[in-house]
Design an enzyme around this catalytic site. Structure first.
Site, PDB file in Angstrom:
ATOM      1  N   TYR A  29     -36.863  60.387  12.134  1.00 30.99           N
ATOM      2  CA  TYR A  29     -35.904  60.327  11.028  1.00 30.99           C
ATOM      3  C   TYR A  29     -36.165  61.462  10.039  1.00 30.99           C
ATOM      4  O   TYR A  29     -35.317  61.778   9.223  1.00 30.99           O
ATOM      5  CB  TYR A  29     -35.989  58.950  10.339  1.00 30.99           C
ATOM      6  CG  TYR A  29     -36.932  58.862   9.162  1.00 30.99           C
ATOM      7  CD1 TYR A  29     -38.309  58.843   9.348  1.00 30.99           C
ATOM      8  CD2 TYR A  29     -36.446  58.794   7.859  1.00 30.99           C
ATOM      9  CE1 TYR A  29     -39.174  58.761   8.266  1.00 30.99           C
ATOM     10  CE2 TYR A  29     -37.312  58.714   6.773  1.00 30.99           C
ATOM     11  CZ  TYR A  29     -38.669  58.707   6.981  1.00 30.99           C
ATOM     12  OH  TYR A  29     -39.529  58.636   5.914  1.00 30.99           O
ATOM     13  N   ARG A  30     -37.326  62.096  10.148  1.00 29.61           N
ATOM     14  CA  ARG A  30     -37.760  63.087   9.161  1.00 29.61           C
ATOM     15  C   ARG A  30     -39.017  63.687   9.752  1.00 29.61           C
ATOM     16  O   ARG A  30     -39.727  63.022  10.507  1.00 29.61           O
ATOM     17  CB  ARG A  30     -38.088  62.324   7.893  1.00 29.61           C
ATOM     18  CG  ARG A  30     -38.535  63.051   6.686  1.00 29.61           C
ATOM     19  CD  ARG A  30     -38.857  62.000   5.632  1.00 29.61           C
ATOM     20  NE  ARG A  30     -39.135  62.552   4.339  1.00 29.61           N
ATOM     21  CZ  ARG A  30     -39.626  61.827   3.334  1.00 29.61           C
ATOM     22  NH1 ARG A  30     -39.854  60.557   3.481  1.00 29.61           N
ATOM     23  NH2 ARG A  30     -39.853  62.385   2.173  1.00 29.61           N
ATOM     24  N   HIS A  69     -52.775  63.979   6.627  1.00 30.00           N
ATOM     25  CA  HIS A  69     -52.073  63.567   7.845  1.00 30.00           C
ATOM     26  C   HIS A  69     -50.652  64.105   7.788  1.00 30.00           C
ATOM     27  O   HIS A  69     -50.157  64.454   6.723  1.00 30.00           O
ATOM     28  CB  HIS A  69     -52.053  62.034   7.953  1.00 30.00           C
ATOM     29  CG  HIS A  69     -51.476  61.393   6.734  1.00 30.00           C
ATOM     30  ND1 HIS A  69     -52.252  60.946   5.688  1.00 30.00           N
ATOM     31  CD2 HIS A  69     -50.193  61.164   6.365  1.00 30.00           C
ATOM     32  CE1 HIS A  69     -51.485  60.472   4.742  1.00 30.00           C
ATOM     33  NE2 HIS A  69     -50.223  60.596   5.117  1.00 30.00           N
ATOM     34  N   ASP A 109     -43.493  54.940  -1.684  1.00 31.52           N
ATOM     35  CA  ASP A 109     -44.853  54.397  -1.760  1.00 31.52           C
ATOM     36  C   ASP A 109     -45.712  55.125  -2.797  1.00 31.52           C
ATOM     37  O   ASP A 109     -46.277  54.476  -3.662  1.00 31.52           O
ATOM     38  CB  ASP A 109     -45.504  54.343  -0.386  1.00 31.52           C
ATOM     39  CG  ASP A 109     -45.179  52.999   0.297  1.00 31.52           C
ATOM     40  OD1 ASP A 109     -44.823  52.045  -0.422  1.00 31.52           O
ATOM     41  OD2 ASP A 109     -45.274  52.908   1.527  1.00 31.52           O
ATOM     42  N   TYR A 168     -45.061  65.476   5.040  1.00 28.60           N
ATOM     43  CA  TYR A 168     -43.817  66.093   5.534  1.00 28.60           C
ATOM     44  C   TYR A 168     -43.696  67.547   5.063  1.00 28.60           C
ATOM     45  O   TYR A 168     -42.660  68.156   5.211  1.00 28.60           O
ATOM     46  CB  TYR A 168     -42.597  65.297   5.069  1.00 28.60           C
ATOM     47  CG  TYR A 168     -42.483  63.926   5.718  1.00 28.60           C
ATOM     48  CD1 TYR A 168     -42.307  63.801   7.092  1.00 28.60           C
ATOM     49  CD2 TYR A 168     -42.541  62.767   4.960  1.00 28.60           C
ATOM     50  CE1 TYR A 168     -42.196  62.560   7.684  1.00 28.60           C
ATOM     51  CE2 TYR A 168     -42.428  61.510   5.552  1.00 28.60           C
ATOM     52  CZ  TYR A 168     -42.262  61.419   6.923  1.00 28.60           C
ATOM     53  OH  TYR A 168     -42.148  60.185   7.520  1.00 28.60           O
TER      54      TYR A 168
END
Ligand code: ADP
Length: 529
Positions: free
Chosen positions: A474-475, A389, A150, A91
């Protein structure tokens, strides 16, 4: 040295000197060697001029130092990009959205201010990681669980303000917070909720305080720097039990998900689970490959038959139960009763774990995060060839129809882009947030400029395809924030206009995280169009 946009080299040198006076010379980083550490190691702009590399980083060690930095940034109109530990890989990591911003690194502020195991809460600073809080709780033998993201090396505050999720009943991290301390763009400190009452005895117990509830304005936002935050913790449960429900037919997905939604919305299942199908993990199986290679692909009956032969359901969900041993056993019994209406449904009970766990038992947990133990094992997911990723992460309804539709729509979209949904499509659709599914796709990052350019275009295309079907992210990674905000466009972007109005009022110099979530300060708005 890089210069923030619109800032002269003389002004920047003055500002750096003042940052050094405010936080100590050794905590202002300007060398390439140091600044490089703040680059996003999963950047979709590797080897391109567009990669947003910071100009410097400043690491204060307390709220007064944060205030001092903000005042200097205002004086010289220097954009600051706030990070807690900067670990939200996929992100954006620790890199700013706007190149040459100064990273405001809060890692040094790592005090655990309180952990209460009678009313079950903690109050922490931004640099406190899940590992830090877990160790503190273990060292002090406190009977509370944390809910780690996580990867456990990130911070509670960074993850919660970015609205990350975990796996236990406290898995919606922003929802699990109670009370904030925030440095506003003008350098003033504010406490929210009961924290606004001097000497309050319930800052971490009652969320709302008095008057408008403003905490949401500081999540996924560029309106403040959160310097303290309270979190509700889960009392260490007596036991944890999982039970797996498998159903034989593709069309059983509807009743399976309806049952799950009922159990979750009635607070019988309160944890992250996901709808799985062996068809996803049996990709390498020769028989399945042969079926898939048939002209027109396999029929549903053929796939159902193939799985039946292997003694596998078409779909399965692993239900997590937390609580007293008697209660979790009864919850599992009830769940079985609920799903037994689906013809051919099968049930498999997992091991019942009691807490505190014997360390010897730990290897039995495929995912220790589900029992509140932070880990970094998720980094095994991308495999050894992965160069990183970015997460494509739409929210879809918690219904079987929506899951099938999403599967079809995204499979078609991937096909059109000449890509296949890779093995990283591993977490969806999952119940990290109540009442909906999060579908998570790991979108590859490569050290290849042409491939990344194409991947970025494809990623934007996916955002649009999702929005056309009523599904929003959502993000998202900093590279796609503008595109995602563009899709939240009801009434000609009324929501963005609202954000911009607030941004202009609170941060007239536009110093805090310009561009975050597509919200730009007035002076930069045209450039972003
Ligand atoms: P983590 O510590 O979990 O790795 P990050 O530091 O990467 O989280 O933060 C995630 C995002 O949340 C950042 O990009 C930033 O925009 C925002 N953020 C992080 N910490 C704060 C904070 N203390 N105040 C305001 N926003 C923050």
């Amino acid at each position: 040295m890089r210069l923030p946009p619109g800032v002269s080299s003389a002004d920047f040198a003055d500002a750096i000197k003042q940052f050094q006076d405010a936080v100590g010379k050794e905590w202002v980083f300007t060398s390439d060697e140091d600044v490089d550490l703040y680059r996003d190691s999963y950047s979709p702009f590797w080897h391109e001029d567009e990669e947003p590399i910071p100009s410097a980083a400043v690491a204060p060690d307390g709220v007064e130092q944060v205030q001092a930095v903000v005042k200097i940034a205002n004086k010289y109109k220097i954009p600051l990009w706030t990070i807690s530990t900067g670990k939200n890989l996929g992100y954006g990591g620790s890199a700013p959205l706007l190149g040459s911003s100064v990273v405001l690194d809060l890692k040094r502020m790592d005090r655990i201010l309180e952990v209460n195991d009678k009313n079950h809460y903690a109050l922490v600073e931004p640099g406190v990681s899940y590992f830090d809080l877990y160790r503190y709780i273990q060292d002090n033998n406190l009977k509370v669980w944390i809910d780690p993201a996580d990867p456990g090396w990130g911070s509670l505050i960074g993850n919660a303000v970015d609205r990350g999720g975990g796996r236990t009943p406290m898995r919606d991290h922003f929802d699990a917070h109670c009370g904030m301390e925030v440095v506003l763009p003008n350098g003033e400190v504010m406490r929210t909720g009961m924290g606004a009452l001097p000497g309050s005895k319930t800052w971490q117990q009652y969320r709302y305080g008095f008057g408008p509830y403003v905490n949401g304005m500081f999540s996924q936002s560029n309106l403040g720097i959160v310097t303290k935050m309270g979190f509700w913790l889960f009392p260490e449960p007596e036991a944890y039990l999982t039970g797996t429900v498998s159903v034989p037919k593709r069309d059983d997905l509807g009743p399976l998900v309806a049952g799950l939604a009922y159990l979750m919305n009635s607070s019988i299942v309160l944890g992250t689970t996901s709808v799985a199908s062996p068809l996803n993990f049996l990709r390498g199986d020769a028989e399945l490959a042969a079926l898939r290679a048939k002209p027109g692909g396999p029929s549903t009956q053929e796939l159902e038959h193939y799985l039946q032969e292997k003694n596998m359901g078409y779909w399965s969900i692993e239900l997590p139960f937390y609580g007293p041993a008697k209660v979790v056993a009864a919850q599992w019994e009830y769940a079985k009763e609920k799903f037994s209406g689906i013809e051919g449904a099968t049930f498999k009970e997992g091991t019942l774990h009691r807490f505190p766990v014997d360390p010897k038992e730990l290897p039995q947990f495929q995912n220790s995060v589900a029992v509140g133990i932070p880990s970094l094992s998720v980094f095994g997911v991308g495999g050894t060839r992965s160069e990183g990723h970015v997460w494509f992460s739409p929210i879809v309804p918690m219904t079987g129809e929506a899951v099938l539709e999403a599967q079809q729509v995204f499979a078609d979209a991937y096909k059109e882009m000449g890509m296949s949904i890779g093995p990283l499509f591993f977490l969806g659709p999952a119940s990290n947030y109540p009442r909906c599914f999060l579908v998570l796709f790991g979108f590859p990052i490569e050290h290849d400029v042409e491939k990344n350019k194409k991947n970025r275009e494809n990623f934007k295309r996916l955002i649009k395809v999702a929005a056309e079907h009523g599904w929003g992210e959502y993000r998202t990674h900093t590279a796609f924030m503008e595109t995602v905000m563009d899709t939240y466009s009801f009434n000609n972007h009324a929501l963005r206009r609202f954000h911009e109005t607030v941004k202009d009022a609170l941060d007239p110099n536009g110093i805090l995280s310009p561009g975050k979530c597509g919200i730009w300060p007035k002076s930069m708005r045209k450039a972003s169009a």
